[in-house]
Design an enzyme around this catalytic site. Sequence first.
Site, short mmCIF file in Angstrom:
data_model
loop_
_atom_site.label_atom_id
_atom_site.label_comp_id
_atom_site.label_asym_id
_atom_site.label_seq_id
_atom_site.Cartn_x
_atom_site.Cartn_y
_atom_site.Cartn_z
N PHE A 21 -2.83 29.48 50.42
CA PHE A 21 -2.84 29.78 51.85
C PHE A 21 -3.55 31.12 52.06
CE2 PHE A 21 -1.04 30.72 56.04
CZ PHE A 21 -1.17 29.49 56.65
N PHE A 56 5.15 31.37 49.27
CA PHE A 56 6.55 31.00 49.05
C PHE A 56 6.73 30.28 47.72
CE2 PHE A 56 10.59 28.85 49.91
CZ PHE A 56 11.30 29.88 50.50
N VAL A 80 0.22 37.12 52.98
CA VAL A 80 1.04 36.70 54.11
C VAL A 80 0.67 37.62 55.28
CG1 VAL A 80 3.36 36.22 54.96
CG2 VAL A 80 2.88 36.10 52.49
N ILE A 81 0.20 37.02 56.36
CA ILE A 81 -0.24 37.79 57.53
C ILE A 81 0.69 37.47 58.69
CG2 ILE A 81 -2.15 38.22 59.13
CD1 ILE A 81 -4.02 37.18 56.84
N ALA A 84 3.05 34.96 65.16
CA ALA A 84 3.85 35.13 66.38
C ALA A 84 5.33 34.78 66.19
CB ALA A 84 3.26 34.27 67.49
N THR A 85 5.70 34.29 65.00
CA THR A 85 7.09 33.88 64.78
C THR A 85 7.72 34.72 63.66
OG1 THR A 85 6.59 32.24 63.07
CG2 THR A 85 6.43 31.51 65.38
N HIS A 87 8.67 33.59 60.88
CA HIS A 87 8.33 32.98 59.60
C HIS A 87 7.81 34.02 58.60
CE1 HIS A 87 5.68 30.50 56.91
NE2 HIS A 87 6.81 29.83 56.84
#
Length: 153
Positions: A21, A56, A80-81, A84-85, A87
């Site tokens: 990702f 993850f 990991v960027i 808006a949540t 997560h």
Amino acid sequence: MVFEGHLVGTGLKVGVVVGRFNEFITSKLLGGALDGLKRHGVEENDIDVAWVPGAFEIPLIAKKMANSGKYDAVITLGTVIRGATTHYDYVCNEVAKGVASLSLQTDIPVIFGVLTTETIEQAIERAGTKAGNKGYESAVAAIEMAHLSKQWA
């Protein structure tokens, strides 16, 4: 007495786990790590790379590599960027905890090279532009820690 690890990677076997990702960033981190390992004497055939879907999933495969007995160190790379949540918070916390616990569980240095950034720009800066390449830095740390930990083997 002072204990230090040296930065000569000759003879070391290193595993690298990379999250796919945000691959446009993680591929740059991997390039930096491979460059750092090779520049310090680790042979290309002594480096194994495992791609996982995302950050993850990194701790599980890093644990399997560390437990295999084949590696002197394991490097974890991911990005990991913040979005808006919430997560982002969950992923960052779990990956950091998972990777941090592995060295203690396995007695193999497991290096945390996972970027946790607020913006894409910050990630790009840490993957080979303004702020250096955290993959390269992780490779150097892996070599140093592999030698340092062997002093108590």
